[in-house]
Design a protein around this motif. Structure first.
Motif, mmCIF file in Angstrom:
data_model
loop_
_atom_site.group_PDB
_atom_site.id
_atom_site.type_symbol
_atom_site.label_atom_id
_atom_site.label_comp_id
_atom_site.label_asym_id
_atom_site.label_seq_id
_atom_site.Cartn_x
_atom_site.Cartn_y
_atom_site.Cartn_z
ATOM 1 N N LEU A 143 0.824 -1.207 0.000
ATOM 2 C CA LEU A 143 0.000 0.000 0.000
ATOM 3 C C LEU A 143 0.857 1.255 0.000
ATOM 4 O O LEU A 143 0.538 2.240 -0.690
ATOM 5 C CB LEU A 143 -0.937 -0.013 1.203
ATOM 6 C CG LEU A 143 -2.111 -0.994 1.136
ATOM 7 C CD1 LEU A 143 -2.863 -1.020 2.464
ATOM 8 C CD2 LEU A 143 -3.063 -0.620 0.011
ATOM 9 N N ASN A 144 1.936 1.238 0.801
ATOM 10 C CA ASN A 144 2.809 2.413 0.826
ATOM 11 C C ASN A 144 3.417 2.684 -0.552
ATOM 12 O O ASN A 144 3.534 3.841 -0.982
ATOM 13 C CB ASN A 144 3.921 2.219 1.859
ATOM 14 C CG ASN A 144 3.411 2.388 3.281
ATOM 15 O OD1 ASN A 144 2.554 3.238 3.547
ATOM 16 N ND2 ASN A 144 3.927 1.589 4.211
ATOM 17 N N GLN A 145 3.829 1.636 -1.237
ATOM 18 C CA GLN A 145 4.372 1.812 -2.581
ATOM 19 C C GLN A 145 3.307 2.317 -3.559
ATOM 20 O O GLN A 145 3.587 3.121 -4.445
ATOM 21 C CB GLN A 145 4.970 0.508 -3.082
ATOM 22 C CG GLN A 145 6.199 0.052 -2.304
ATOM 23 C CD GLN A 145 6.709 -1.295 -2.766
ATOM 24 O OE1 GLN A 145 6.043 -1.984 -3.542
ATOM 25 N NE2 GLN A 145 7.883 -1.679 -2.283
ATOM 26 N N ALA A 146 2.085 1.842 -3.397
ATOM 27 C CA ALA A 146 1.019 2.263 -4.307
ATOM 28 C C ALA A 146 0.583 3.689 -4.052
ATOM 29 O O ALA A 146 0.188 4.403 -4.987
ATOM 30 C CB ALA A 146 -0.179 1.322 -4.175
ATOM 31 N N PHE A 147 0.615 4.123 -2.766
ATOM 32 C CA PHE A 147 0.209 5.491 -2.465
ATOM 33 C C PHE A 147 1.183 6.510 -3.042
ATOM 34 O O PHE A 147 0.797 7.641 -3.330
ATOM 35 C CB PHE A 147 0.095 5.688 -0.951
ATOM 36 C CG PHE A 147 -1.138 5.056 -0.368
ATOM 37 C CD1 PHE A 147 -2.265 4.848 -1.144
ATOM 38 C CD2 PHE A 147 -1.178 4.653 0.964
ATOM 39 C CE1 PHE A 147 -3.402 4.263 -0.617
ATOM 40 C CE2 PHE A 147 -2.308 4.072 1.499
ATOM 41 C CZ PHE A 147 -3.431 3.866 0.704
ATOM 42 N N ASP A 148 2.452 6.140 -3.161
ATOM 43 C CA ASP A 148 3.405 7.031 -3.815
ATOM 44 C C ASP A 148 3.089 7.061 -5.315
ATOM 45 O O ASP A 148 3.104 6.018 -5.977
ATOM 46 C CB ASP A 148 4.840 6.551 -3.588
ATOM 47 C CG ASP A 148 5.232 6.635 -2.123
ATOM 48 O OD1 ASP A 148 4.655 7.478 -1.417
ATOM 49 O OD2 ASP A 148 6.090 5.828 -1.694
ATOM 50 N N GLN A 149 2.786 8.248 -5.822
ATOM 51 C CA GLN A 149 2.404 8.363 -7.230
ATOM 52 C C GLN A 149 3.551 7.908 -8.112
ATOM 53 O O GLN A 149 4.641 8.478 -8.058
ATOM 54 C CB GLN A 149 2.041 9.814 -7.574
ATOM 55 C CG GLN A 149 1.539 10.008 -8.983
ATOM 56 C CD GLN A 149 0.206 9.323 -9.238
ATOM 57 O OE1 GLN A 149 -0.630 9.233 -8.339
ATOM 58 N NE2 GLN A 149 0.014 8.835 -10.439
ATOM 59 N N PRO A 150 3.376 6.896 -8.951
ATOM 60 C CA PRO A 150 4.470 6.413 -9.788
ATOM 61 C C PRO A 150 4.724 7.373 -10.943
ATOM 62 O O PRO A 150 3.874 8.188 -11.293
ATOM 63 C CB PRO A 150 3.941 5.070 -10.298
ATOM 64 C CG PRO A 150 2.458 5.237 -10.297
ATOM 65 C CD PRO A 150 2.140 6.139 -9.139
ATOM 66 N N PRO A 151 5.890 7.300 -11.566
ATOM 67 C CA PRO A 151 6.151 8.105 -12.765
ATOM 68 C C PRO A 151 5.165 7.750 -13.874
ATOM 69 O O PRO A 151 4.577 6.662 -13.884
ATOM 70 C CB PRO A 151 7.595 7.732 -13.138
ATOM 71 C CG PRO A 151 8.188 7.183 -11.888
ATOM 72 C CD PRO A 151 7.069 6.541 -11.140
ATOM 73 N N LEU A 152 5.006 8.702 -14.783
ATOM 74 C CA LEU A 152 4.016 8.536 -15.853
ATOM 75 C C LEU A 152 4.299 7.302 -16.696
ATOM 76 O O LEU A 152 3.389 6.529 -17.017
ATOM 77 C CB LEU A 152 3.998 9.784 -16.745
ATOM 78 C CG LEU A 152 3.023 9.750 -17.929
ATOM 79 C CD1 LEU A 152 1.589 9.595 -17.436
ATOM 80 C CD2 LEU A 152 3.176 11.008 -18.773
ATOM 81 N N ALA A 153 5.550 7.088 -17.064
ATOM 82 C CA ALA A 153 5.880 5.951 -17.919
ATOM 83 C C ALA A 153 5.543 4.635 -17.233
ATOM 84 O O ALA A 153 4.973 3.722 -17.838
ATOM 85 C CB ALA A 153 7.358 6.000 -18.296
ATOM 86 N N ILE A 154 5.895 4.545 -15.913
ATOM 87 C CA ILE A 154 5.604 3.302 -15.176
ATOM 88 C C ILE A 154 4.103 3.098 -15.066
ATOM 89 O O ILE A 154 3.590 1.982 -15.225
ATOM 90 C CB ILE A 154 6.269 3.348 -13.788
ATOM 91 C CG1 ILE A 154 7.785 3.433 -13.937
ATOM 92 C CG2 ILE A 154 5.875 2.133 -12.964
ATOM 93 C CD1 ILE A 154 8.515 3.553 -12.621
ATOM 94 N N ASP A 155 3.365 4.186 -14.822
ATOM 95 C CA ASP A 155 1.916 4.067 -14.691
ATOM 96 C C ASP A 155 1.284 3.613 -15.998
ATOM 97 O O ASP A 155 0.374 2.786 -16.016
ATOM 98 C CB ASP A 155 1.334 5.412 -14.255
ATOM 99 C CG ASP A 155 -0.143 5.321 -13.943
ATOM 100 O OD1 ASP A 155 -0.508 4.567 -13.017
ATOM 101 O OD2 ASP A 155 -0.933 5.996 -14.631
ATOM 102 N N VAL A 156 1.762 4.165 -17.121
ATOM 103 C CA VAL A 156 1.229 3.766 -18.427
ATOM 104 C C VAL A 156 1.504 2.291 -18.686
ATOM 105 O O VAL A 156 0.633 1.535 -19.136
ATOM 106 C CB VAL A 156 1.823 4.645 -19.536
ATOM 107 C CG1 VAL A 156 1.472 4.077 -20.905
ATOM 108 C CG2 VAL A 156 1.324 6.077 -19.409
ATOM 109 N N VAL A 157 2.731 1.844 -18.386
ATOM 110 C CA VAL A 157 3.075 0.436 -18.592
ATOM 111 C C VAL A 157 2.205 -0.461 -17.730
ATOM 112 O O VAL A 157 1.720 -1.515 -18.178
ATOM 113 C CB VAL A 157 4.572 0.214 -18.306
ATOM 114 C CG1 VAL A 157 4.909 -1.277 -18.321
ATOM 115 C CG2 VAL A 157 5.419 0.958 -19.325
ATOM 116 N N GLN A 158 1.975 -0.050 -16.484
ATOM 117 C CA GLN A 158 1.141 -0.861 -15.601
ATOM 118 C C GLN A 158 -0.291 -0.957 -16.119
ATOM 119 O O GLN A 158 -0.905 -2.023 -16.098
ATOM 120 C CB GLN A 158 1.159 -0.266 -14.194
ATOM 121 C CG GLN A 158 2.503 -0.440 -13.479
ATOM 122 C CD GLN A 158 2.508 0.236 -12.125
ATOM 123 O OE1 GLN A 158 1.662 1.069 -11.826
ATOM 124 N NE2 GLN A 158 3.492 -0.139 -11.309
#
Length: 448
Positions: A143-158
């Motif tokens: 949850l702690n890792q998910a609450f930290d907003q990921p970079p745009l590229a990582i979010d798009v890949v996910q």
């Protein structure tokens, strides 16, 4: 034929892709991990058949929770996801997720910003084969890792990865239905081709008009595809009655947005059925004149006499006045010739008649008319009406030959073809004449 086969293949691919996408669900298919459960533990099967459900942060699955004796996995995940969404919706910063254990009750709670997000129970620990505290720590880290907003590229890949997983799992889950739908599509394609060939052959024997033959073949082909689509949707488990109800609610909106397209198709069907013209006819539609080269359900193609291709929407063709020059095999042409007033009109008529009847393109079975059209200032104008082939080239050629033959025959017989004569009248000419006589250099003039 090659273009037709390619079009059929494209239709099949688009249809199959649409069926697969219709069967895709919005939610993420559930992972069923390997559960190390003691032999003496009793496992309760949830009523809805879902053992695990996703915990989502910003639409991304983080981990999964199982069902409890008093709560199934889906309902439990919905409660936890709602709490996480409320935390994310607040403007205050999100603190670190902490774990609070209760050894007496053998549970642990995950808390953030003084709010309890979820409870980790002994059942969860048994499902994943770890202790309650260890599982709680793993979920807190996730949850702690998910609450930290990921970079745009990582979010798009996910998100792309999630979408592909959804599609792949839905395809696997619905593989029997998809295979059945593909079989129905293949049978529909084969039957539709057969029906089109049979309908076209039957139309060739009964109709004798290529445009009507094309219409009958297309209607048979499209009708089979409509029936096959309904059957394929049923095999895929879609409620066709509900689908029709949904389409009924949106009929007005679709009608307004597609009225021009639907109008063209409906007009095309009416034109093919009414047959105001056929392939190869030479027509005048609005400002366009040429030969009909193609009649489709959406547009009519005209090749103009200067070699241009004009695609006229069927709705405009249906509403316009159509002049079909070749609806009849022959049509009348005319030539006007002016003879001198001193010439004998009956003699001129006979000369013209003999000259016209010698032209090969003139239809001798049709009446030849020679009429006094006008008494012009310098000529008597005769109009020669004769019938020739209605095709444009033959029409122009025969008309030209008639005009040439009439001119040469009249001149050979001594009948003049005068041009327009204009009379110029000088008024008050006497003073001018007197002035001219007085100014003569030879001295001749009036005596003073």
């Amino acid at each position: 034929m090659g273009k037709r086969k390619q079009a059929d293949k494209i239709r099949i691919v688009v249809f199959v892709t649409s069926l697969i996408l219709l069967r895709s669900h919005i939610g993420l298919a559930q992972d069923i991990p390997i559960i190390n459960t003691p032999l003496n533990s009793s496992v309760e099967v949830p009523v809805d058949g879902v053992f695990f459900a996703d915990i989502l942060v910003r639409g991304r699955p983080i981990f999964q929770v199982g069902s409890l004796p008093e709560l199934d996995a889906t309902e439990r995940a919905q409660i936890i996801n709602r709490r996480i969404a409320s935390v994310l919706a607040r403007s205050q910063p999100i603190e670190t997720v902490t774990v609070q254990t209760s050894p007496q009750r053998n549970i642990a709670t995950l808390q953030v910003n003084n709010r309890v997000l979820m409870t980790v129970t002994q059942q969860d620990a048994e499902d994943f084969g770890v202790s309650v505290e260890e599982l709680a720590q793993q979920w807190a880290i996730a949850l702690n890792q998910a609450f930290d907003q990921p970079p745009l590229a990582i979010d798009v890949v996910q998100r792309v990865n999630i979408t592909m997983r959804e599609l792949l799992r839905d395809i696997i889950d619905n593989l029997p239905s998809i295979i059945g739908g593909l079989i129905v599509v293949a049978l529909t394609w084969a039957i539709a081709r057969g029906v089109r060939q049979v309908a076209y052959s039957w139309a060739q024997r009964t109709e004798g008009d290529r445009s009507t033959e094309i219409l009958i073949a297309k209607l048979g082909y499209g009708g089979v595809w409509v029936i096959g689509s309904i059957i394929a949707l049923g095999v895929l488990g879609l409620d066709f009655t509900a689908l029709l109800g949904t389409l009924g609610l949106t009929t007005v909106a679709i009608g307004f947005s597609l009225r021009d397209i639907l109008g063209n198709y409906i007009s095309g069907v009416i034109l093919l059925a009414a047959r105001p013209f056929r392939l190869g006819d030479q027509v005048v539609i609005k400002e366009f004149e040429g030969t009909i080269t193609q009649i489709q359900l959406r547009a009519t193609t005209i090749q103009t006499y200067d070699g241009r291709m004009v695609y006229v929407p069927n709705q405009e063709v249906f509403q316009a006045s159509i002049t079909n020059n070749t609806a009849s095999p022959v049509r009348r042409s005319s030539v006007i010739v002016g003879i001198d007033y001193a010439a004998d009109i009956n003699t001129a008529k006979q000369i013209i008649r003999d000259a016209v009847l010698t032209i090969n393109g003139v239809e001798v079975s049709q009446p030849l008319e020679i009429l006094v059209r006008e008494l012009a200032p310098s000529t008597v104008n005769l109009e020669i009406r004769f019938w020739v082939n209605s095709r444009r080239m033959a029409f122009l050629e025969a008309t030209s030959q008639v005009a040439q033959a009439v001119k040469e025959s009249l001149m050979n017989e001594g009948i003049a073809l005068p041009t327009d004569i204009y009379a110029i009248e000088f008024r008050n000419s006497l003073p001018i004449l007197q002035q001219t006589v007085l100014e003569q250099p030879n001295g001749q003039g009036s005596e003073e």
